[in-house]
Design an enzyme around this catalytic site. Structure first.
Site, PDB file in Angstrom:
ATOM      1  N   GLU A 200     141.613  -7.115  26.897  1.00  0.00           N
ATOM      2  CA  GLU A 200     141.983  -7.409  28.286  1.00  0.00           C
ATOM      3  C   GLU A 200     141.234  -8.487  29.046  1.00  0.00           C
ATOM      4  O   GLU A 200     139.785  -8.434  28.645  1.00  0.00           O
ATOM      5  CB  GLU A 200     141.884  -6.089  29.164  1.00  0.00           C
ATOM      6  CG  GLU A 200     143.091  -5.097  29.076  1.00  0.00           C
ATOM      7  CD  GLU A 200     142.790  -3.997  30.038  1.00  0.00           C
ATOM      8  OE1 GLU A 200     141.806  -3.760  30.946  1.00  0.00           O
ATOM      9  OE2 GLU A 200     143.702  -3.044  30.043  1.00  0.00           O
ATOM     10  N   HIS A 235     131.166   3.249  33.025  1.00  0.00           N
ATOM     11  CA  HIS A 235     132.739   3.522  33.039  1.00  0.00           C
ATOM     12  C   HIS A 235     132.989   5.027  33.576  1.00  0.00           C
ATOM     13  O   HIS A 235     134.262   5.444  33.213  1.00  0.00           O
ATOM     14  CB  HIS A 235     133.207   3.050  31.775  1.00  0.00           C
ATOM     15  CG  HIS A 235     133.164   1.817  31.362  1.00  0.00           C
ATOM     16  ND1 HIS A 235     133.267   0.797  32.015  1.00  0.00           N
ATOM     17  CD2 HIS A 235     132.250   1.053  30.502  1.00  0.00           C
ATOM     18  CE1 HIS A 235     132.973  -0.614  31.535  1.00  0.00           C
ATOM     19  NE2 HIS A 235     132.384  -0.186  30.543  1.00  0.00           N
ATOM     20  N   ARG A 297     147.569  14.502  33.812  1.00  0.00           N
ATOM     21  CA  ARG A 297     146.898  15.584  34.127  1.00  0.00           C
ATOM     22  C   ARG A 297     146.422  15.806  35.393  1.00  0.00           C
ATOM     23  O   ARG A 297     146.405  14.705  36.383  1.00  0.00           O
ATOM     24  CB  ARG A 297     145.698  15.876  33.089  1.00  0.00           C
ATOM     25  CG  ARG A 297     144.876  14.793  33.308  1.00  0.00           C
ATOM     26  CD  ARG A 297     143.420  14.878  32.355  1.00  0.00           C
ATOM     27  NE  ARG A 297     142.778  13.490  32.359  1.00  0.00           N
ATOM     28  CZ  ARG A 297     141.995  12.995  33.114  1.00  0.00           C
ATOM     29  NH1 ARG A 297     141.675  13.549  34.187  1.00  0.00           N
ATOM     30  NH2 ARG A 297     141.246  12.051  32.882  1.00  0.00           N
TER      31      ARG A 297
HETATM   32  P1  ADP Z   1     138.808  11.519  35.636  1.00  0.00           P
HETATM   33  O1  ADP Z   1     139.452  10.439  35.392  1.00  0.00           O
HETATM   34  O2  ADP Z   1     139.625  12.863  35.749  1.00  0.00           O
HETATM   35  O3  ADP Z   1     138.179  11.294  37.143  1.00  0.00           O
HETATM   36  P2  ADP Z   1     136.697  11.042  34.013  1.00  0.00           P
HETATM   37  O4  ADP Z   1     137.300   9.599  33.869  1.00  0.00           O
HETATM   38  O5  ADP Z   1     135.363  10.912  34.203  1.00  0.00           O
HETATM   39  O6  ADP Z   1     137.566  12.034  34.856  1.00  0.00           O
HETATM   40  O7  ADP Z   1     136.881  11.667  32.566  1.00  0.00           O
HETATM   41  C1  ADP Z   1     138.340  11.647  31.850  1.00  0.00           C
HETATM   42  C2  ADP Z   1     138.361  12.677  31.168  1.00  0.00           C
HETATM   43  O8  ADP Z   1     137.833  12.645  29.894  1.00  0.00           O
HETATM   44  C3  ADP Z   1     137.900  14.078  31.632  1.00  0.00           C
HETATM   45  O9  ADP Z   1     138.695  14.858  31.609  1.00  0.00           O
HETATM   46  C4  ADP Z   1     136.567  14.560  30.922  1.00  0.00           C
HETATM   47  O10 ADP Z   1     136.398  15.828  30.655  1.00  0.00           O
HETATM   48  C5  ADP Z   1     137.064  13.599  29.588  1.00  0.00           C
HETATM   49  N1  ADP Z   1     135.826  13.042  29.086  1.00  0.00           N
HETATM   50  C6  ADP Z   1     134.580  12.870  29.164  1.00  0.00           C
HETATM   51  N2  ADP Z   1     133.971  12.582  28.319  1.00  0.00           N
HETATM   52  C7  ADP Z   1     134.510  12.462  27.258  1.00  0.00           C
HETATM   53  C8  ADP Z   1     134.435  11.604  26.029  1.00  0.00           C
HETATM   54  N3  ADP Z   1     133.119  11.421  25.611  1.00  0.00           N
HETATM   55  N4  ADP Z   1     135.536  11.774  25.308  1.00  0.00           N
HETATM   56  C9  ADP Z   1     136.650  12.084  25.569  1.00  0.00           C
HETATM   57  N5  ADP Z   1     136.753  12.485  26.762  1.00  0.00           N
HETATM   58  C10 ADP Z   1     135.808  12.730  27.644  1.00  0.00           C
HETATM   59  P1  ADP Z   2     139.094   5.321  30.283  1.00  0.00           P
HETATM   60  O1  ADP Z   2     140.239   5.946  29.582  1.00  0.00           O
HETATM   61  O2  ADP Z   2     137.734   5.232  29.447  1.00  0.00           O
HETATM   62  O3  ADP Z   2     139.211   6.146  31.470  1.00  0.00           O
HETATM   63  P2  ADP Z   2     139.984   3.185  31.738  1.00  0.00           P
HETATM   64  O4  ADP Z   2     140.900   2.105  30.999  1.00  0.00           O
HETATM   65  O5  ADP Z   2     140.592   3.967  32.526  1.00  0.00           O
HETATM   66  O6  ADP Z   2     139.395   3.781  30.139  1.00  0.00           O
HETATM   67  O7  ADP Z   2     138.976   2.219  32.193  1.00  0.00           O
HETATM   68  C1  ADP Z   2     137.514   2.888  32.485  1.00  0.00           C
HETATM   69  C2  ADP Z   2     136.922   1.868  33.453  1.00  0.00           C
HETATM   70  O8  ADP Z   2     136.336   0.762  32.635  1.00  0.00           O
HETATM   71  C3  ADP Z   2     137.493   1.548  34.743  1.00  0.00           C
HETATM   72  O9  ADP Z   2     137.607   2.619  35.577  1.00  0.00           O
HETATM   73  C4  ADP Z   2     136.927   0.259  35.033  1.00  0.00           C
HETATM   74  O10 ADP Z   2     135.566   0.672  35.608  1.00  0.00           O
HETATM   75  C5  ADP Z   2     136.568  -0.330  33.615  1.00  0.00           C
HETATM   76  N1  ADP Z   2     137.513  -1.375  33.277  1.00  0.00           N
HETATM   77  C6  ADP Z   2     138.649  -0.913  32.658  1.00  0.00           C
HETATM   78  N2  ADP Z   2     139.388  -2.217  32.577  1.00  0.00           N
HETATM   79  C7  ADP Z   2     138.907  -3.099  33.064  1.00  0.00           C
HETATM   80  C8  ADP Z   2     138.991  -4.612  33.100  1.00  0.00           C
HETATM   81  N3  ADP Z   2     140.016  -5.287  32.542  1.00  0.00           N
HETATM   82  N4  ADP Z   2     137.934  -5.277  33.720  1.00  0.00           N
HETATM   83  C9  ADP Z   2     136.988  -4.831  34.341  1.00  0.00           C
HETATM   84  N5  ADP Z   2     136.734  -3.520  34.349  1.00  0.00           N
HETATM   85  C10 ADP Z   2     137.475  -2.624  33.731  1.00  0.00           C
END
Ligand code: ADP
Ligand code: ADP
Ligand code: MG
Length: 635
Positions: A200, A235, A297
């Protein structure tokens, strides 16, 4: 409505779900691992079933055991909470195949959104703007590098199966790409069993904006407005709020409509979140917000949405799972005020956010008007098996400034000991001018790290307060537990109606100081004894004090004046010279041992003799470093 529910989770979210289920008259069944036998969610549920050893892989992640527990307890439905099996389509299907009700979307919807690349393709087809990048099947190094070059740096490499902030690498230039790809693939394979990646454009000035959506079996889908979760560390979300600061009506309309379109594209049923990334370099603008992923979820930060809409999202989940239509239509939903949430973690910001485990001998969380979501009570343990979140603290008020102020007031007096927490760090974040101005991107914590880290020791007032507390404890008889004479030195004797002046050596945060206090003088605040420590809180940071060990009460005894090294260590400073007259309680030298500094002080008035200590030298235990000889003239 359902009559019974098994909660396939633990901690605060299990407690949260149990609360609503109970209000709705639903019988609740908890599951627990060895480590959680006495956990709060087990105590709160109507019944509880043991499902295996402490590691999640052998308990909370074993679908068969959870389904067996539902059967054994006669539960009608399973709520997965978040994390663990909540986004596992195979488990959802197994629950349904077992004849149980799955409180969540159809397995097909989970699968459609499960991989980031497939989800993005689906969204593109549904006309939802997605982050620019490469989603191709060609995973060769050369192709990925060429695509990254074409997108233009910085780029973000993401594991298609990623989650929880893992499996992501930012790359700032073509030369760094190959190494980053290798390490990203390695982490993705280890964490998710799938090493495929997508690329990305790395959005600059990124803000994380997400929209809560809800669907029912009748085909209705509504949104419950947006949340801003930009305040992240690595993140991972730390502070979340709703609505997003600086969101105008037109932009809100655009992203909420896109979110509903996204949910409808996968026939979504139940609670879900559409996550967007915004380029906020020119404020929030509809043409600079892109779909990032969908979480199929309930989200950790759902309470801020509940606070501004007045909706109990868990109740909606249970109603929809029972087959009822959504309780409200889109036009009935409105934003009321502002809500902010902080995640209180068992981690020590001062020590590089090192996770902290142990028994919560002291846990003092704020009360109303702060909403507290927690899975632990005082006396419970924080183990290394699960997520180190202790609690979520949420404040709601008519406007953003009031909500933040209210939450800061609550965080300021949060105390816990001896487990370390990020409360002091959260307090500073909530009081930071840039945060108050709504000037927040995902780089906020990294950009302001120094200003956000609490001091490892309290200010001078804190030391004085602790000194008075320790003297007070001693006089109240607790001192009988300590060997030797009173641990302070009277500098000025007691006179009628006059405060008494004393010196006492204390250690806190790896530092030892000799504190001069007027007993009876006024010092604000309160300290409290927890085990061997005297604790007090300052700006949300809990500090623990101990009497610094006086030499003399240790090895050699005070009587002969020998100053011995109480343990192996390094001499940090020598504060006196041979032949110098010293007063009882005066600091002679400082030893660093076990990462703690200890002041060695004079056991009585006298003259320094046999001074062997040299600053910087390593010394073994029990070595004579100096001797204080009684001053013959003074006798
Ligand atoms: P949310 O998106 O609900 O605010 P987070 O982004 O903090 O929560 O975490 C996303 C989900 O991934 C949560 O349900 C958390 O329990 C789970 N999680 C946290 N750490 C890990 C990890 N290392 N690997 C996989 N899942 C994780
Ligand atoms: P996860 O499944 O671990 O939650 P996400 O795709 O939701 O992964 O990304 C987690 C975080 O990473 C986002 O909340 C943001 O802070 C950062 N991020 C993701 N994509 C981008 C992007 N294209 N540019 C900048 N920051 C990003
Ligand atoms: Mg995410």
């Amino acid at each position: 409505m359902l009559t019974s529910l098994l909660i396939a989770n633990r901690g605060e979210i299990a407690c949260r779900i149990i609360r609503t289920a109970r209000r709705l008259g639903i019988r609740t069944v908890a599951v627990y691992s060895d480590a959680d036998a006495d956990a709060l969610h087990v105590r709160h549920a109507d019944e509880a079933v043991h499902i295996g050893p402490s590691p999640a892989r052998e308990s909370y992640l074993v679908g068969d055991r959870i389904i067996a527990a539902a059967r054994a307890s006669g539960a009608e439905a399973i709520h997965p909470g978040y994390g663990f099996l909540s986004e596992n389509a195979g488990f959802a299907q197994a629950v349904i195949d077992a004849g149980l009700i799955w409180v969540g979307p159809d397995p097909a919807s989970i699968t459609a959104m499960g991989l980031k690349d497939a989800a993005k393709k689906l969204m593109q087809d549904a006309g939802v703007p997605t982050t620019p990048g490469y989603l191709g099947d060609d995973q060769s190094d050369a192709r990925l590098q060429a695509e990254a070059d074409a997108i233009g740096y910085p780029v973000l490499i993401k594991a298609v199966a990623g989650g929880g902030g893992k499996g992501m690498r930012r790359v700032d230039g073509a030369a760094d790409f190959a190494d980053a790809l290798l390490s990203c693939r390695r982490e993705a394979a280890a964490s998710f069993g799938d090493d495929r990646v997508l690329i990305e454009k790395y959005i600059l000035s990124p803000r994380h904006i997400e929209v809560q959506v809800f669907g029912d079996r009748q085909g209705n889908v509504v949104h419950l407005f947006e949340r801003d979760c930009s305040l992240q560390r690595r993140h991972q979300k730390v502070i979340e709020e709703a609505p997003a600061p600086g969101m105008d009506a037109e932009t809100r309309e655009a992203i909420c409509a896109a979110a509903v379109r996204a949910a409808k594209a996968v026939d979504y049923v139940g609670a879900g979140t559409i996550e967007f990334i915004a380029d906020a370099s020119a404020g929030l603008r509809a043409d600079r917000i892109w779909f990032m992923e969908m979480n199929t979820r309930l989200q950790v930060e759902h309470p801020v949405t509940e606070e501004i809409t007045g909706v109990d999202l868990v109740e909606w989940q249970l109603r929809v799972a029972s087959g009822e239509p959504l309780p409200m239509r889109q036009e009935d939903l409105a934003i009321n005020g502002h809500a902010v949430e902080v995640r209180l973690y068992a981690e020590d910001p001062i020590r590089g956010f090192l996770p902290s485990v142990g028994v919560l001998e002291l846990l003092d969380l704020p009360g109303a008007p702060i909403r507290v979501e927690t899975g632990v009570a005082e006396g419970d343990g924080i183990s290394s098996f699960y997520d180190p979140m202790i609690a979520k603290l949420i404040a709601h008020a008519p406007d953003r400034a009031a909500a933040i102020g209210r939450l800061a007031d609550g965080v300021e007096w949060t105390r816990l000991w001896p487990v370390a927490s990020n409360a002091g760090f959260l307090f500073r974040a909530l009081r930071h001018p840039a945060f108050l101005a709504g000037d927040v991107t995902t780089a906020f914590i990294a950009d302001h790290q120094d200003a956000l880290l609490p001091s490892p020791v309290p200010d001078a007032g804190g030391w004085k307060l602790a000194a008075l507390g320790l003297i007070g404890d001693y006089e109240d008889g607790l001192g009988a537990l300590l060997d030797g004479p009173a641990p302070w030195t009277a500098i000025e004797g007691f006179r009628l109606n006059q405060p008494r002046r004393s010196a006492i050596a204390l250690s806190c945060g790896g530092e030892t100081r000799v504190i001069d206090v007027w007993q009876g003088g006024e010092v604000g605040g309160a300290s409290q004894r927890v085990g061997d420590d005297l604790v007090l809180v300052e700006g949300g940071q809990t500090y623990g004090f101990r009497l610094a060990r006086f030499d003399g009460t240790g090895g050699g005894g005070a009587s002969d004046g020998a100053i011995l090294s109480p343990m192996p260590g390094r001499i940090v400073s020598v504060d006196v010279a041979e032949g110098q007259a010293v007063a009882k309680g005066q600091k002679l030298l400082v030893l660093e041992a076990m990462k703690m500094e200890q002041a060695l002080i004079a056991p009585f008035d006298g003259i320094v003799a046999d001074l062997k200590a040299v600053a910087g030298a390593q010394v073994a235990e029990g070595i004579t470093l100096a001797r204080v000889e009684k001053d013959a003239k003074a006798e």
